[in-house]
Design a protein around this motif. Structure first.
Motif, short mmCIF file in Angstrom:
data_model
loop_
_atom_site.label_atom_id
_atom_site.label_comp_id
_atom_site.label_asym_id
_atom_site.label_seq_id
_atom_site.Cartn_x
_atom_site.Cartn_y
_atom_site.Cartn_z
N LYS A 3 0.75 -1.33 0.15
CA LYS A 3 -0.08 0.60 -0.47
C LYS A 3 0.84 1.41 0.02
N ARG A 4 1.96 1.61 0.40
CA ARG A 4 2.52 2.46 0.23
C ARG A 4 3.48 3.06 -0.76
N PHE A 5 4.24 1.81 -1.16
CA PHE A 5 5.19 2.00 -2.43
C PHE A 5 4.39 2.22 -3.92
N PRO A 6 4.12 2.73 -5.34
CA PRO A 6 3.95 3.02 -6.04
C PRO A 6 4.61 1.00 -6.91
N ILE A 7 3.49 -0.08 -6.53
CA ILE A 7 4.16 -0.75 -6.80
C ILE A 7 3.67 -1.37 -7.91
N ASP A 8 3.37 -1.75 -9.32
CA ASP A 8 2.43 -2.34 -9.86
C ASP A 8 2.82 -3.93 -10.50
N VAL A 9 3.65 -4.22 -10.43
CA VAL A 9 4.13 -5.55 -10.38
C VAL A 9 4.54 -6.35 -9.49
N LEU A 10 4.13 -7.67 -9.14
CA LEU A 10 4.17 -8.18 -7.73
C LEU A 10 4.73 -9.90 -8.46
N LYS A 11 5.79 -10.32 -8.55
CA LYS A 11 6.43 -11.22 -8.93
C LYS A 11 6.54 -12.56 -7.62
N ILE A 12 5.33 -13.58 -8.33
CA ILE A 12 5.89 -15.02 -7.31
C ILE A 12 7.75 -15.67 -6.89
N ASP A 13 7.83 -16.02 -6.08
CA ASP A 13 9.57 -16.28 -6.50
C ASP A 13 9.46 -17.58 -6.44
N ARG A 14 10.52 -17.97 -6.91
CA ARG A 14 10.57 -19.75 -7.35
C ARG A 14 10.31 -20.58 -6.91
N SER A 15 10.49 -20.36 -5.04
CA SER A 15 10.14 -21.17 -4.18
C SER A 15 9.46 -22.02 -3.37
N PHE A 16 8.28 -20.81 -4.79
CA PHE A 16 6.36 -20.96 -4.66
C PHE A 16 6.63 -22.34 -5.59
N VAL A 17 6.80 -21.46 -7.50
CA VAL A 17 6.87 -22.24 -8.61
C VAL A 17 7.21 -23.21 -8.43
N ASP A 18 8.73 -24.02 -7.48
CA ASP A 18 9.17 -25.37 -7.60
C ASP A 18 8.52 -26.02 -6.94
N GLY A 19 7.42 -25.79 -6.55
CA GLY A 19 6.60 -27.09 -5.70
C GLY A 19 4.62 -27.52 -7.24
N LEU A 20 5.01 -26.23 -7.70
CA LEU A 20 3.73 -26.69 -8.84
C LEU A 20 3.97 -27.21 -9.54
N PRO A 21 2.88 -28.16 -9.61
CA PRO A 21 1.07 -28.25 -9.23
C PRO A 21 1.12 -28.95 -8.27
N ALA A 22 1.82 -29.77 -7.94
CA ALA A 22 2.07 -31.33 -6.74
C ALA A 22 1.54 -30.70 -5.48
N GLY A 23 2.56 -28.98 -5.59
CA GLY A 23 2.43 -28.91 -3.48
C GLY A 23 1.16 -28.23 -3.55
N GLU A 24 0.40 -28.87 -2.63
CA GLU A 24 -0.85 -28.38 -2.26
C GLU A 24 -0.37 -26.86 -1.95
N GLN A 25 0.27 -26.94 -1.12
CA GLN A 25 0.81 -25.40 0.17
C GLN A 25 1.14 -24.26 -0.84
N ASP A 26 2.17 -24.54 -2.28
CA ASP A 26 2.31 -23.51 -2.59
C ASP A 26 1.56 -23.13 -4.08
N ALA A 27 0.71 -23.92 -4.29
CA ALA A 27 -0.36 -24.22 -5.17
C ALA A 27 -1.20 -23.08 -4.56
N GLN A 28 -1.75 -23.19 -3.37
CA GLN A 28 -2.61 -22.25 -2.55
C GLN A 28 -1.75 -20.95 -2.63
N ILE A 29 -0.86 -20.79 -1.67
CA ILE A 29 0.26 -19.25 -2.38
C ILE A 29 0.33 -19.07 -2.96
N THR A 30 -0.11 -19.09 -4.17
CA THR A 30 0.43 -18.88 -5.62
C THR A 30 -1.28 -18.96 -6.13
#
Length: 87
Positions: A3-30
């Protein structure tokens, strides 16, 4: 910070992508990251995409952009320029 900074892009870290699509927690977070970013009018980029299954999952859930070895390996700037000149 979202909310504080003028951010218009959000990057999903590879640590979440690594578990896709099988890792249920990674999928939910993503899915939550994509939904939250879109609700705030942001573009979502996922990094570290290495498999077709990861890319398919991200596309299915509305991720705007991806980067990773599936699409291309890192290369020096002169090789990048040369690759565009060949097109």
């Amino acid at each position: 910070y979202l909310k504080r900074f003028p951010i218009d892009v959000l990057k999903i870290d590879r640590s979440f992508v690594d578990g896709l699509p099988a890792g249920e927690q990674d999928a939910q977070i993503t899915r939550a990251i994509i939904a939250m970013a879109h609700s705030l009018g942001m573009t979502v980029i996922a990094e570290g995409v290495e498999t077709q299954a990861q890319l398919d999952f991200l596309r299915e859930h509305g991720c705007d952009e991806v980067q990773g070895f599936l699409l291309g390996r890192p290369m020096p700037p002169d090789e990048v320029v040369a690759s565009f000149e060949r097109c």
